[in-house]
Design an enzyme around this catalytic site. Structure first.
Site: not given
Length: 185
Positions: A19-20, A22, A89
């Site tokens: 959701y970011g 990536l 992450e």
């Protein structure tokens, strides 16, 4: 059959919801995902909030929706991709005190194919009376969903976000850059 198909049998290798940075078009997509995925499609993480971070977002459990992409690892690269994403992450293991994110399994909603071409990925309102459509509350349990790995903010980060973080309205990450300008990391 692709693991992005909600009707496909479990394979032991869960897809990933991102959701970011990536997301397709974002800087880490090409660095970490190019050549390592066999399928990508718009998806939504329900019961979550998206917070602004230092060049990347954080998702936490909450009363909202986070828009992103569901992706499946290409054949033969699942363990490599899992390791790369864990490293990116800053996930060291379940509940590790130095985790930036926790890798957890969540149900991810898959927008209907007829909605995919309307507006932003995952947006669109079904026509009144359209068969098999409706709000998530109206759908049968499990219909149009798939289980996937999601990186949520770790406990310490979540506490900080809840007390002083900035929620991203609408649950969509957009790189903070002027059109045509350089992307943030």
């Amino acid at each position: 059959m692709s693991t992005l198909d909600p009707a496909s049998p479990p394979t032991g290798e869960l897809p990933f919801f991102v959701y970011g940075t990536l997301l397709p078009g974002e800087p880490n997509h090409d660095l970490f995902l190019r050549g390592r995925t066999s399928g990508e499609r718009a998806a939504v993480l329900p019961r979550a909030l998206l917070y602004d971070g230092p060049g990347y977002p954080y998702a936490i459990d909450g009363h909202g929706r986070v828009h992103g992409t569901l992706l499946a690892a290409a054949p033969g690269v699942y363990e490599e991709l899992l390791g790369l994403l864990d490293h990116l992450e800053e996930y060291l293991g379940p509940g590790h005190p130095r985790n930036l994110y926790e890798r957890v399994v969540r149900e991810i909603e898959l927008p209907g194919e007829e909605q995919a071409g309307k507006g932003q990925p995952g947006e669109g309102t079904p026509e009144e009376g359209a068969p098999g459509e409706g709000t998530p509350e109206e759908r049968a349990p499990g219909e149009g969903t798939v289980r996937a790995w999601v990186y949520l903010a770790a406990a310490a980060v979540t506490r900080s976000l809840r007390t002083g973080g900035i929620v991203i309205d609408g649950g969509r990450w957009v790189t903070r850059r002027p059109p045509g300008g350089p992307r943030t990391p």
